[in-house]
Design a protein around this motif. Structure first.
Motif, PDB file in Angstrom:
ATOM      1  N   PHE A 252     -74.690   4.564 -51.290  1.00  0.00           N
ATOM      2  CA  PHE A 252     -74.136   4.651 -49.788  1.00  0.00           C
ATOM      3  C   PHE A 252     -73.658   6.225 -49.663  1.00  0.00           C
ATOM      4  N   GLU A 253     -73.671   6.769 -50.684  1.00  0.00           N
ATOM      5  CA  GLU A 253     -73.054   8.091 -50.806  1.00  0.00           C
ATOM      6  C   GLU A 253     -73.648   9.191 -49.664  1.00  0.00           C
ATOM      7  N   ASP A 254     -74.886   8.993 -49.601  1.00  0.00           N
ATOM      8  CA  ASP A 254     -75.860   9.732 -48.696  1.00  0.00           C
ATOM      9  C   ASP A 254     -76.313   9.197 -47.447  1.00  0.00           C
ATOM     10  N   ALA A 255     -75.872   7.607 -47.385  1.00  0.00           N
ATOM     11  CA  ALA A 255     -76.613   6.848 -46.359  1.00  0.00           C
ATOM     12  C   ALA A 255     -75.816   6.948 -45.178  1.00  0.00           C
ATOM     13  N   ALA A 256     -75.904   8.174 -44.515  1.00  0.00           N
ATOM     14  CA  ALA A 256     -74.902   8.388 -43.323  1.00  0.00           C
ATOM     15  C   ALA A 256     -74.900   7.509 -42.354  1.00  0.00           C
ATOM     16  N   GLN A 257     -76.189   6.894 -41.935  1.00  0.00           N
ATOM     17  CA  GLN A 257     -76.475   6.016 -40.958  1.00  0.00           C
ATOM     18  C   GLN A 257     -75.878   4.675 -41.033  1.00  0.00           C
ATOM     19  N   VAL A 258     -75.485   4.220 -42.305  1.00  0.00           N
ATOM     20  CA  VAL A 258     -74.897   2.896 -42.340  1.00  0.00           C
ATOM     21  C   VAL A 258     -73.593   2.702 -41.838  1.00  0.00           C
ATOM     22  N   GLU A 259     -73.505   1.930 -40.942  1.00  0.00           N
ATOM     23  CA  GLU A 259     -72.260   1.549 -39.960  1.00  0.00           C
ATOM     24  C   GLU A 259     -71.581   0.273 -40.563  1.00  0.00           C
ATOM     25  N   CYS A 260     -72.213  -0.521 -41.343  1.00  0.00           N
ATOM     26  CA  CYS A 260     -71.479  -1.763 -41.928  1.00  0.00           C
ATOM     27  C   CYS A 260     -72.362  -2.284 -42.954  1.00  0.00           C
ATOM     28  N   VAL A 261     -71.539  -2.882 -43.895  1.00  0.00           N
ATOM     29  CA  VAL A 261     -72.230  -3.469 -45.093  1.00  0.00           C
ATOM     30  C   VAL A 261     -71.348  -4.759 -45.395  1.00  0.00           C
ATOM     31  N   LEU A 262     -72.091  -5.744 -45.520  1.00  0.00           N
ATOM     32  CA  LEU A 262     -71.526  -7.212 -45.675  1.00  0.00           C
ATOM     33  C   LEU A 262     -72.081  -7.832 -47.144  1.00  0.00           C
ATOM     34  N   LEU A 263     -71.083  -7.927 -47.796  1.00  0.00           N
ATOM     35  CA  LEU A 263     -71.242  -8.504 -49.284  1.00  0.00           C
ATOM     36  C   LEU A 263     -70.995  -9.915 -49.434  1.00  0.00           C
ATOM     37  N   ASN A 264     -72.021 -10.586 -49.167  1.00  0.00           N
ATOM     38  CA  ASN A 264     -71.728 -11.947 -49.037  1.00  0.00           C
ATOM     39  C   ASN A 264     -71.847 -12.899 -50.384  1.00  0.00           C
ATOM     40  N   ALA A 265     -70.675 -12.420 -51.137  1.00  0.00           N
ATOM     41  CA  ALA A 265     -70.850 -12.866 -52.776  1.00  0.00           C
ATOM     42  C   ALA A 265     -69.692 -12.786 -53.379  1.00  0.00           C
ATOM     43  N   CYS A 266     -69.369 -13.867 -54.250  1.00  0.00           N
ATOM     44  CA  CYS A 266     -68.306 -13.834 -54.822  1.00  0.00           C
ATOM     45  C   CYS A 266     -67.293 -12.753 -55.400  1.00  0.00           C
ATOM     46  N   TYR A 267     -66.077 -12.610 -55.139  1.00  0.00           N
ATOM     47  CA  TYR A 267     -65.333 -11.355 -55.774  1.00  0.00           C
ATOM     48  C   TYR A 267     -65.854 -10.095 -55.694  1.00  0.00           C
ATOM     49  N   SER A 268     -66.537  -9.738 -54.342  1.00  0.00           N
ATOM     50  CA  SER A 268     -67.133  -8.318 -53.843  1.00  0.00           C
ATOM     51  C   SER A 268     -66.229  -7.593 -53.232  1.00  0.00           C
ATOM     52  N   GLU A 269     -64.759  -7.711 -53.206  1.00  0.00           N
ATOM     53  CA  GLU A 269     -63.890  -7.224 -52.571  1.00  0.00           C
ATOM     54  C   GLU A 269     -63.479  -5.856 -53.199  1.00  0.00           C
ATOM     55  N   VAL A 270     -63.624  -5.836 -54.672  1.00  0.00           N
ATOM     56  CA  VAL A 270     -63.566  -4.726 -55.398  1.00  0.00           C
ATOM     57  C   VAL A 270     -64.619  -3.732 -55.147  1.00  0.00           C
ATOM     58  N   GLN A 271     -66.048  -4.106 -54.772  1.00  0.00           N
ATOM     59  CA  GLN A 271     -67.141  -3.185 -54.322  1.00  0.00           C
ATOM     60  C   GLN A 271     -66.829  -2.754 -52.782  1.00  0.00           C
ATOM     61  N   ALA A 272     -66.417  -3.630 -51.898  1.00  0.00           N
ATOM     62  CA  ALA A 272     -66.022  -3.445 -50.684  1.00  0.00           C
ATOM     63  C   ALA A 272     -65.122  -2.203 -50.701  1.00  0.00           C
TER      64      ALA A 272
ATOM     65  N   ALA B 294     -81.236 -12.543 -64.280  1.00  0.00           N
ATOM     66  CA  ALA B 294     -80.292 -11.931 -63.753  1.00  0.00           C
ATOM     67  C   ALA B 294     -79.942 -10.415 -64.470  1.00  0.00           C
ATOM     68  N   LYS B 295     -79.671  -9.462 -63.630  1.00  0.00           N
ATOM     69  CA  LYS B 295     -79.552  -7.838 -64.057  1.00  0.00           C
ATOM     70  C   LYS B 295     -78.334  -7.536 -63.408  1.00  0.00           C
ATOM     71  N   LEU B 296     -77.308  -6.721 -63.833  1.00  0.00           N
ATOM     72  CA  LEU B 296     -76.323  -6.300 -63.090  1.00  0.00           C
ATOM     73  C   LEU B 296     -76.375  -4.948 -62.397  1.00  0.00           C
ATOM     74  N   LEU B 297     -76.243  -4.962 -61.005  1.00  0.00           N
ATOM     75  CA  LEU B 297     -76.058  -3.672 -60.332  1.00  0.00           C
ATOM     76  C   LEU B 297     -74.641  -3.166 -60.316  1.00  0.00           C
ATOM     77  N   THR B 298     -74.236  -2.572 -61.163  1.00  0.00           N
ATOM     78  CA  THR B 298     -73.029  -1.869 -61.309  1.00  0.00           C
ATOM     79  C   THR B 298     -72.436  -1.658 -60.097  1.00  0.00           C
ATOM     80  N   SER B 299     -70.921  -1.658 -60.099  1.00  0.00           N
ATOM     81  CA  SER B 299     -70.279  -1.264 -58.877  1.00  0.00           C
ATOM     82  C   SER B 299     -70.340   0.312 -58.551  1.00  0.00           C
ATOM     83  N   ASP B 300     -70.543   1.133 -59.782  1.00  0.00           N
ATOM     84  CA  ASP B 300     -70.765   2.558 -59.634  1.00  0.00           C
ATOM     85  C   ASP B 300     -72.189   2.922 -59.019  1.00  0.00           C
ATOM     86  N   ALA B 301     -73.297   2.095 -59.343  1.00  0.00           N
ATOM     87  CA  ALA B 301     -74.440   2.195 -58.938  1.00  0.00           C
ATOM     88  C   ALA B 301     -74.577   1.739 -57.374  1.00  0.00           C
TER      89      ALA B 301
END
Length: 581
Positions: A117-137, A105-112
């Motif tokens: 997605f900062e420059d991923a203008a084509q992305v229309e929807c992200v689904l985070l199917n993981a525990c406690y992911s509301e903060v990232q959402a 396991a390695k952490l992909l931080t919230s900031d990273a």
């Protein structure tokens, strides 16, 4: 073996883009040292949902397995997806778990993650199917039109059902908002009480649909922030309620539908702020243990505590492989929830016993580092009862920490909350058990006056006979009462209709009743339950059988005899277990 990529289509989000092929990037990661997830099954079912849809030619499903940080970045560049689906483990505020080069396991931080997605203008929807992911959402929604996260732990089965329902709807050409609702509906139709866990965000970072506004932070954030207690419990606050809540799961902190059962709440609030506190909450499932605990934690937070909540039912099998493995898992979980550096490997270099290593980790690191009282909830410790090779030493460890708090100032900062449904059947030394010390709390069903209060909070002006009829059917069981009242108050059905169909397979509680039936069969209690529901008066059963039925919430004691908790259980089990009317 090469994986097949499904070529599918059909996402409707705007009139200008409806006919474009949409790429779905499915990022799946399950590190070797994390609980096993059914990711291959989730990918297969998502693919089948889209492949069988009428718009299948408009989707391109791309999997990325055993995901490392560079894999995520490269996949985003290569596929330029419109939908990004992450399936794996979340740790709340710190981020999501991916894999390092060795599969650990390695952490992909919230900031990273947000930067991705900062420059991923084509992305229309992200689904985070993981525990406690509301903060990232919340954070990603600053850059992406639609983001779905989970506001608490999410079970493997619930995550799978949500994904299938979500993509069934997209394949049918429905909007993201509608697909989100279909995903939640999929969880509920499967009989899983987690349909309030997914939350949908939009670019403004404000939830479009967020049924549980206050619960998400309760197990993770500390102190827990909630509305003023006096305001949330006042009659004026109840009268101002204009919307109903979906019943099921924890009752949010600011909910007007939480019914106190005095003096239970007051006892918990008084106990949790005392140095070295130990609170034991025992009740059948869906009786309100979690709702009481988040209020206890909220009270602790207002008095300077940090709060950590571990739900042992969702830990998977791996942590219970041995006592040493379990104690390392416990230390890592608490560390992550407190957002501290993981130093487990450092403390485990000692040749001491595992229990001593765990004690040192809490005493010399965690409790010293946070410089504040720690309220730790071990939810559903029944899971540990299933592992006697762990249970005796672990519960003895908890008892030793509690005793240490009487003489050691460091341990006075630990406040333990233990919840369970079952009686403690495992053999424990009376001087090494945490179940005969501290503050015992047993949650009873709602009484007649409390149910009447709940009826009024749903805006229903019932007479005494109508309240009595509901009381007879549901027996004051909070979950059953709230589901029934939510449906009646919303106009979905009348009280008369509810009473007629409730104990049948066509009623609201079909999945709830089938779960109980399965548990009776698994525990070989069908004969005992049949004896209870077919009798015209209370029944005396062997104490072990009577206690197990009471622990399941199916019967209640009258002195030394038992009766069904409610007519719902009497009528349903009388029919399915073969009794005559």
């Amino acid at each position: 073996m090469a994986l097949k990529v499904f070529q599918l289509s059909g996402l409707v989000m705007s009139s200008t883009s409806a006919r474009k092929k949409r790429t779905i990037l499915f990022l799946a990661t399950n590190p070797k040292n994390s609980a096993k997830l059914r990711l291959d099954e989730e990918f297969r079912d998502v693919g089948e949902a889209l492949k069988s849809s009428k718009n299948r030619s408009r989707f391109d499903l791309k999997p990325q397995w055993a995901t490392r940080h560079r894999d995520v970045r490269r996949a985003m560049l290569e596929f330029e997806p419109q939908i990004v689906h992450f399936s794996g483990h979340g740790t709340g505020e710190p981020g999501l778990l991916i894999e390092d080069e060795t599969g650990q396991a390695k952490l992909l931080t919230s900031d990273a993650l947000v930067g991705l997605f900062e420059d991923a203008a084509q992305v229309e929807c992200v689904l985070l199917n993981a525990c406690y992911s509301e903060v990232q959402a919340d954070a990603i929604a600053q850059h992406v039109p639609y983001v779905i996260g989970m506001n608490q732990d999410v079970g493997d089965k619930a995550a799978l059902e949500f994904a299938v329902g979500f993509y069934d709807a997209l394949g049918a050409g429905l909007s993201i908002e509608r697909a989100y609702k279909e995903g939640c509906k999929g969880i509920r139709m499967a009989g899983i009480a987690e349909h309030l866990t997914p939350v949908l965000k939009q670019r403004s970072a404000k939830a479009i649909v967020e049924p549980q506004q206050a619960v998400s932070s309760a197990p993770v954030e500390s102190p827990i922030v909630a509305p003023d207690e006096a305001a949330s419990h006042s009659p004026e606050a109840h009268a101002a309620v204009g919307e109903l809540e979906e019943a099921g799961g924890q009752v949010p902190l600011d909910s007007p539908f939480y019914i106190e059962r005095p003096p239970i709440e007051a006892r918990c609030y008084a106990a949790i702020v005392k140095p070295g506190a130990l609170i034991r909450i025992k009740a059948p499932r869906q009786m309100g243990k979690s709702s009481l605990t988040i209020r206890t934690f909220d009270h602790a937070g207002k008095h300077g505590c940090r709060a950590v909540w571990l739900q042992l039912q969702r830990a998977g099998n791996q942590p219970f492989a041995s006592l040493d493995t379990f104690l390392q898992w416990l230390c890592r979980q608490v560390t992550a929830k407190l957002r501290l550096q993981d130093k487990v490997a450092e403390y485990w270099q000692s040749v001491s016993a595992s229990t001593d290593k765990c004690t040192d980790y809490f005493e010399l690191y965690l409790l010293e580092e946070i410089n504040a009282p720690l309220a730790l909830c071990l939810d559903e410790v029944d899971e540990i009862f299933k592992h006697p090779e762990i249970a005796s030493d672990f519960f003895g460890l908890l008892r030793s920490w509690h005793e240490e708090s009487k003489i050691n100032p460091v341990w006075r900062n630990l406040r333990l909350v233990i919840t369970h449904s079952e009686e403690v059947y495992i053999p424990l030394n009376i001087n090494q058990s945490p179940f005969n010390v501290g503050v015992p709390i047993e949650l009873p069903p709602l009484n007649r006056a409390q149910l009447d209060d709940l009826v009024q909070r749903h805006g229903l002006a019932w007479n005494e006979a109508e309240v009595e009829a509901l009381m007879a059917m549901v027996g004051g069981q909070p979950f059953l009462a709230r589901v029934a009242l939510q449906q009646i108050a919303s106009g979905t059905l009348t009280l008369a209709q509810f009473l007629q169909v409730a104990p049948t397979q066509a009623g609201l509680f079909a999945s709830h009743l089938r779960r109980h039936l399965g548990n009776l069969q698994e525990r070989h209690l069908e004969t005992a339950m049949k004896q209870v529901v077919t009798a015209t008066q209370s029944v005396q059963l062997p104490i072990a059988e009577a206690s197990k039925l009471a622990n399941m919430g199916l019967v209640t004691f009258q002195v030394n005899e038992v009766v069904p908790l409610c007519d719902l259980y009497r009528q349903y089990f009388r029919d399915v277990l073969g009794g005559s009317r």
